[in-house]
Enzyme design. Sequence first.
Site, PDB file in Angstrom:
ATOM      1  N   GLY A 192       0.925  -1.254   0.047  1.00 28.49           N
ATOM      2  CA  GLY A 192      -0.227  -0.277   0.008  1.00 28.49           C
ATOM      3  C   GLY A 192       0.655   1.145   0.120  1.00 28.49           C
ATOM      4  CG  MET A 224      -0.961  -7.560  -7.138  1.00 33.11           C
ATOM      5  SD  MET A 224      -0.332  -7.064  -8.316  1.00 33.11           S
ATOM      6  CE  MET A 224       0.830  -8.230  -8.997  1.00 33.11           C
ATOM      7  CB  ILE A 280      -7.367 -11.192 -12.958  1.00 32.70           C
ATOM      8  CG1 ILE A 280      -6.041 -11.222 -13.862  1.00 32.70           C
ATOM      9  CG2 ILE A 280      -8.558 -10.820 -14.580  1.00 32.70           C
ATOM     10  CD1 ILE A 280      -6.041 -11.837 -14.664  1.00 32.70           C
ATOM     11  CG  ASN A 297      -4.160  -2.125 -12.966  1.00 25.66           C
ATOM     12  OD1 ASN A 297      -3.591  -2.236 -11.244  1.00 25.66           O
ATOM     13  ND2 ASN A 297      -3.275  -2.799 -13.650  1.00 25.66           N
ATOM     14  CG  HIS A 317       1.684  -3.593 -15.209  1.00 26.48           C
ATOM     15  ND1 HIS A 317       1.462  -4.365 -14.506  1.00 26.48           N
ATOM     16  CD2 HIS A 317       1.969  -3.675 -16.020  1.00 26.48           C
ATOM     17  CE1 HIS A 317       1.890  -5.233 -14.788  1.00 26.48           C
ATOM     18  NE2 HIS A 317       2.518  -5.045 -15.984  1.00 26.48           N
ATOM     19  CD  GLU A 377     -14.164  -5.363 -21.171  1.00 22.73           C
ATOM     20  OE1 GLU A 377     -13.649  -4.396 -21.483  1.00 22.73           O
ATOM     21  OE2 GLU A 377     -15.327  -5.433 -20.881  1.00 22.73           O
ATOM     22  CB  VAL A 395      -5.447  -8.955 -17.681  1.00 26.69           C
ATOM     23  CG1 VAL A 395      -3.912  -8.651 -17.309  1.00 26.69           C
ATOM     24  CG2 VAL A 395      -5.960  -9.303 -17.608  1.00 26.69           C
ATOM     25  CG  ASP A 396      -1.769  -6.062 -17.143  1.00 21.40           C
ATOM     26  OD1 ASP A 396      -2.129  -4.781 -16.144  1.00 21.40           O
ATOM     27  OD2 ASP A 396      -0.663  -6.650 -16.777  1.00 21.40           O
ATOM     28  CD  GLU A 408       4.883   1.651  -9.152  1.00 21.87           C
ATOM     29  OE1 GLU A 408       4.395   0.062 -10.016  1.00 21.87           O
ATOM     30  OE2 GLU A 408       3.981   1.628  -8.206  1.00 21.87           O
TER      31      GLU A 408
END
Length: 218
Positions: A33, A111, A113, A128, A130, A163, A165-166, A195
């Site tokens: 976090g 973490m 999906i 999100n 990444h 839809e 992923v990533d 980040e």
Amino acid sequence: MDKSFNYIISPELSEYKRFSPKLKIGILASGKGTNFQELINLSQKGEIDIEIKVLITNKEDAGCIKRAENAEIPYKIIRAKDFSKKESFEVEIINTLINYDVELVVMAGWMKIVSPFFINKFRNKIINIHPSLLPAYKGGSAIKDSILNGSKITGCSVHFVEEEVDSGSLIMQAALSIEEKDDLVSLSQKIQKLEHKILPHSITLAGFLIRNDFMESY
Ligand code: GAR
């Protein structure tokens, strides 16, 4: 941590227009976090106009929980294993986000999906973070993969969740060099430093798009 590691980012967060009323966000997190903490810090210092309505975590021992407690932010532990179907697990998350009236869902180290069912409930309202320069190194071991593959450059990305992923539309990226001496620990620290910069910016940008109904017609 490499103290000499520096970055350039423009415009600064302080140069953006402000939100009034504050942007209501819900955080989904599974880990330490530190991104969540950075948002708490900026919000407490009045440097970003967000109201963190709720933290949802799928891990009962995640570090983000203590951070929510310290900041007196409501949190809910919702574990997939407590539900017989993935849809029921996601309904619980969706209902929590709706009950807290969030405008933007921020996956900050989430973490798990999510299904198209979940995405449809918050279409263009989920972002999100990444730890790679997407589309490079998708998946759960992006930093390790970039080292193993001998990449000279990597970074982090914030994108809308779609839809695949990533793979959703990018909001912001930041890049850095991978040095010979970098290992998983040092590179993770450098990426996280970036980040912590691009996530608040991306929340602000996504918030503008949502508040101006831009994403409704997208
Ligand atoms: C961050 O590095 C984030 O990019 C990564 O998890 C970390 C969470 O750190 N997310 C993913 O890998 C998603 N595929 P934090 O808990 O300290 O914010």
